[in-house]
Motif scaffolding. Structure first.
Motif, short mmCIF file in Angstrom:
data_model
loop_
_atom_site.label_atom_id
_atom_site.label_comp_id
_atom_site.label_asym_id
_atom_site.label_seq_id
_atom_site.Cartn_x
_atom_site.Cartn_y
_atom_site.Cartn_z
N CYS A 113 -35.47 -3.90 45.50
CA CYS A 113 -35.70 -2.64 44.79
C CYS A 113 -35.95 -1.48 45.76
O CYS A 113 -35.51 -0.36 45.52
N ARG A 114 -36.63 -1.76 46.86
CA ARG A 114 -36.83 -0.69 47.86
C ARG A 114 -35.51 -0.30 48.50
O ARG A 114 -35.26 0.88 48.77
N GLU A 115 -34.66 -1.29 48.75
CA GLU A 115 -33.34 -0.98 49.29
C GLU A 115 -32.52 -0.16 48.30
O GLU A 115 -31.80 0.77 48.68
N LEU A 116 -32.62 -0.51 47.03
CA LEU A 116 -31.89 0.22 46.00
C LEU A 116 -32.37 1.66 45.92
O LEU A 116 -31.57 2.60 45.88
N SER A 117 -33.68 1.86 45.92
CA SER A 117 -34.24 3.22 45.88
C SER A 117 -33.76 4.04 47.08
O SER A 117 -33.38 5.21 46.93
N ALA A 118 -33.76 3.41 48.26
CA ALA A 118 -33.33 4.12 49.46
C ALA A 118 -31.85 4.46 49.40
O ALA A 118 -31.43 5.55 49.82
N ALA A 119 -31.03 3.55 48.86
CA ALA A 119 -29.59 3.79 48.78
C ALA A 119 -29.27 4.90 47.78
O ALA A 119 -28.36 5.72 48.01
N VAL A 120 -30.00 4.95 46.68
CA VAL A 120 -29.80 6.03 45.71
C VAL A 120 -30.18 7.37 46.33
O VAL A 120 -29.46 8.37 46.18
#
Length: 252
Positions: free
Chosen positions: A31-38
């Motif tokens: 989820c942290r990776e997803l937030s960063a990618a967004v």
């Protein structure tokens, strides 16, 4: 090792949840990776739309039960990372499309709902599942589901724990299109790619206006749009279009 794959197709950022052995469950790391990618996509002037999907065999099987148990014992950091990823997707200034392959379960359905649009592969399955496991829905699930399908269908899916497959999901408005499973990503990228021909700043401002319209009264939305339209009259995309049209007319 990264749990999220990021690639670019023209102006489209394709974000793929990549923990297939665990059916892409929403771990705090993912989820942290997803937030960063967004965030990175929104900060990249070359990107105009985002597609979110999962590595086969599932879109996302929901939250990690270990993290839920930890939250029950007072350690809520992991759960809040999951919640934050939903909000980061929902708050994206760029259009977002969930390309739902296989199952979207519980919190995985939240992730799909956080996107502006949903395209389902023919093998997709949508299941709220919260009440089945004795858990109250979280992450804004009810708010998003209600706005996607209306009260009666939200009550059926959530309160009576009724899963729906792709075609039924389309019929009730949970997804906008159903496509063959093997053409899902191509269809989602093609739809998102329509943004490539649009002015990026205007796209972002128009999405913001839609958001305002969803919560405001008619007059507030009317006044806001009037101001934004007047602003756009003085910007290069419109000015250049008028000049091209005038030149074409003069040439005739």
């Amino acid at each position: 090792m990264s749990l999220l794959r990021v690639r670019h197709e023209g102006a489209v950022a394709v974000l793929t949840l990549d923990d297939p052995k665990r059916r892409n469950i929403l771990s705090p790391e993912l989820c942290r990776e997803l937030s960063a990618a967004v965030a990175a996509a929104n900060a990249d002037d070359a990107v105009k739309a985002i597609v979110i999907t999962g590595a086969a065999p599932a879109f996302c099987a929901g939250a990690d039960l270990d993290d839920l148990q930890a939250a029950a014992n007072g350690a809520t950091d992991a759960l809040h990372a999951v919640y934050q990823s939903f909000m980061d997707v929902a708050d994206s200034g760029l259009p977002t499309i969930a390309a739902v392959n296989g199952a979207a379960i519980g919190a995985g359905l939240n992730l799909a709902l956080a996107c502006d649009m949903r395209i389902a592969g023919a093998d997709a399955l949508f299941d709220t599942r919260f009440l089945k496991i004795g858990l109250h829905p979280g992450g804004g699930h009810g708010w998003m589901l209600l706005r996607a399908v209306g009260w009666a269908e939200a009550a059926r899916l959530l309160l009576l724990a009724c899963p729906v497959r792709a075609e039924e999901a389309r019929e009730i408005g949970l997804v906008q299109r159903v496509v063959p499973a093997d053409g899902l990503i191509e269809a989602a990228v093609a739809l998102a790619g329509r943004s490539e021909a649009l002015p990026r700043d205007l796209l972002i401002r128009t999405k913001a206006s839609l958001r305002l319209a969803a919560r405001a009264d008619h007059r507030t939305a009317f006044d806001h749009e009037a101001g934004e339209q007047l602003r756009s009259l003085h910007e290069p995309p419109f000015i250049e279009l008028v000049q091209r049209l005038q030149a074409t007319i003069a040439a005739r």
